[in-house]
Scaffold this motif. Structure first.
Motif, PDB file in Angstrom:
ATOM      1  N   PRO A  52       1.060  -1.219  -0.158  1.00  0.00           N
ATOM      2  CA  PRO A  52      -0.012  -0.333   0.207  1.00  0.00           C
ATOM      3  C   PRO A  52       0.785   1.240   0.328  1.00  0.00           C
ATOM      4  N   ILE A  53       0.353   2.435  -0.308  1.00  0.00           N
ATOM      5  CA  ILE A  53       1.119   3.408  -0.572  1.00  0.00           C
ATOM      6  C   ILE A  53       0.870   4.398   0.775  1.00  0.00           C
ATOM      7  N   ARG A  54       1.703   5.123   1.241  1.00  0.00           N
ATOM      8  CA  ARG A  54       1.826   5.601   2.653  1.00  0.00           C
ATOM      9  C   ARG A  54       2.151   7.501   2.273  1.00  0.00           C
ATOM     10  N   GLN A  55       3.112   7.566   1.200  1.00  0.00           N
ATOM     11  CA  GLN A  55       3.696   9.092   0.381  1.00  0.00           C
ATOM     12  C   GLN A  55       3.390   8.563  -1.083  1.00  0.00           C
ATOM     13  N   GLN A  73      -4.595   1.422  -0.293  1.00  0.00           N
ATOM     14  CA  GLN A  73      -4.908   1.090  -1.362  1.00  0.00           C
ATOM     15  C   GLN A  73      -3.398   0.830  -2.214  1.00  0.00           C
ATOM     16  N   TYR A  74      -3.683  -0.088  -3.082  1.00  0.00           N
ATOM     17  CA  TYR A  74      -1.861  -0.187  -3.563  1.00  0.00           C
ATOM     18  C   TYR A  74      -1.733   0.737  -5.001  1.00  0.00           C
ATOM     19  N   ASN A  92       6.808   3.257  -0.226  1.00  0.00           N
ATOM     20  CA  ASN A  92       5.173   2.073   0.173  1.00  0.00           C
ATOM     21  C   ASN A  92       5.113   1.858   2.060  1.00  0.00           C
ATOM     22  N   LYS A  93       4.119   1.287   2.657  1.00  0.00           N
ATOM     23  CA  LYS A  93       4.143   0.907   3.556  1.00  0.00           C
ATOM     24  C   LYS A  93       5.386   0.411   4.385  1.00  0.00           C
ATOM     25  N   ASN A  94       5.416  -0.148   3.831  1.00  0.00           N
ATOM     26  CA  ASN A  94       6.577  -1.292   4.603  1.00  0.00           C
ATOM     27  C   ASN A  94       7.726  -0.162   3.973  1.00  0.00           C
ATOM     28  N   GLY A  95       8.169   0.526   3.962  1.00  0.00           N
ATOM     29  CA  GLY A  95       9.343   1.867   3.521  1.00  0.00           C
ATOM     30  C   GLY A  95      10.268   2.047   2.635  1.00  0.00           C
ATOM     31  N   SER A  96       9.249   0.493   1.387  1.00  0.00           N
ATOM     32  CA  SER A  96      10.278   0.884  -0.268  1.00  0.00           C
ATOM     33  C   SER A  96      10.530   1.819  -0.507  1.00  0.00           C
ATOM     34  N   TYR A 113       0.619   0.320 -15.017  1.00  0.00           N
ATOM     35  CA  TYR A 113       2.345  -0.034 -14.768  1.00  0.00           C
ATOM     36  C   TYR A 113       2.201  -0.559 -13.232  1.00  0.00           C
ATOM     37  N   PHE A 114       2.677  -1.969 -13.459  1.00  0.00           N
ATOM     38  CA  PHE A 114       2.442  -2.784 -12.080  1.00  0.00           C
ATOM     39  C   PHE A 114       4.006  -3.316 -11.776  1.00  0.00           C
TER      40      PHE A 114
END
Length: 286
Positions: A52-55, A73-74, A92-96, A113-114
């Motif tokens: 999921p997107i955080r920023q 959401q992704y 992303n939520k996990n910091g990636s 784009y995937f």
């Protein structure tokens, strides 16, 4: 003879090129080449991420990346207006962390784009190696303020209207151009036009919610709404000029017996305007 041959072998070995540690280090630190994503102003380009997107931040006003901040959401949506290329940074939520070059293109051949996890350029929570912090999360900007700034600039350039909401007094025109809902906020795009022969010094512009009290003694009660962010709010509008700016407020809705009130007040003057905004505009933003 044997001594001469041995000396020759030693010289050849000494002069032979060998890989040095500096060269190996340079090769291992080659800059990451960023992929390019194309977008335009007529279609939504969807980016699907592994988490999921955080920023999500763009580097220029003519690129806008939107994503759902209420519910994880992704995917996010990218739009662009004509202009020079810029960049997109997504966490992303996990910091990636993902980074891309973004460009405007009138005709798009790809709308989805995937993005795999292998495209990540790093993580905002760095791994400590030999007690040395490789990267600090303190370098990240205040994303909320940055996003408000970028999205407000986009709305001012977009020039979309929600209706004809105007009120004038003595050459001063107060106009609510647009009301936009995005994530958890309402964006009020406002214009003040000064058609008088005197400069207009702004004292305050307040937005309140007015409620009609029921019962035998009917009365009105107003509750001031504090903006989260004000973009390009002027302190003075010179004669025959206008100013456009944006108020960002937490999202709210109104029942039939409530309405929004916009109060424009002149400093050391009496050219004041009070505008009533129907609940229909607030509950049905763009």
């Amino acid at each position: 003879m044997k001594t001469t041959a041995l000396l020759t072998i030693v010289l050849i070995f000494a002069l032979a090129p060998r890989p040095c540690s500096a060269q190996a280090k340079t090769n291992s630190q080659q800059p990451h080449i960023l992929d390019t994503i194309y977008a335009n102003d007529t279609k939504n380009v969807a980016l699907f991420f592994p988490e999921p997107i955080r920023q999500g931040i763009t580097g220029s006003d003519h690129f806008v990346f939107t994503y759902n901040r209420e519910k994880e959401q992704y995917f996010g949506l990218l739009q662009a207006q004509p202009g020079t290329e810029s960049n997109l940074l997504v966490v992303n939520k996990n910091g990636s962390i993902f980074s891309y070059i973004v460009r405007y293109k009138k005709q798009l051949s790809k709308l989805n784009y995937f993005i795999p996890l292998t495209n990540s350029i790093g993580n905002e929570k760095p791994i400590v190696k030999d007690s040395v912090l490789v990267e600090s999360s303190e370098e990240l900007v205040d994303n909320s303020t940055y996003y408000y700034q970028k999205f407000c600039s986009y709305l001012l350039n977009r020039k979309q209207r929600i209706g004809r909401i105007k009120k004038r007094s003595e050459g001063i025109i107060l106009n609510v151009e647009n009301i936009v809902f995005d994530k958890d906020e309402l964006y009020f795009v406002i214009e003040i036009e000064n058609n008088s022969t005197l400069d207009y010094d702004l004292n305050f512009l307040n937005l309140s919610i007015e409620t009609r009290q029921k019962g035998k003694r009917k009365s009105l009660q107003r509750l001031y709404q504090e903006p989260i962010y004000k973009h390009n709010l002027p302190s003075k509008i010179k004669e025959n000029e206008m100013a456009r700016f944006v108020y960002v407020l937490p999202k709210f809705s109104l029942s039939d017996d409530r309405r929004a009130i916009l109060e424009l007040n002149e400093k050391d003057g009496e050219r004041n305007i009070e505008m009533k905004l129907s609940h229909r505009y607030i509950n049905n933003p763009n």
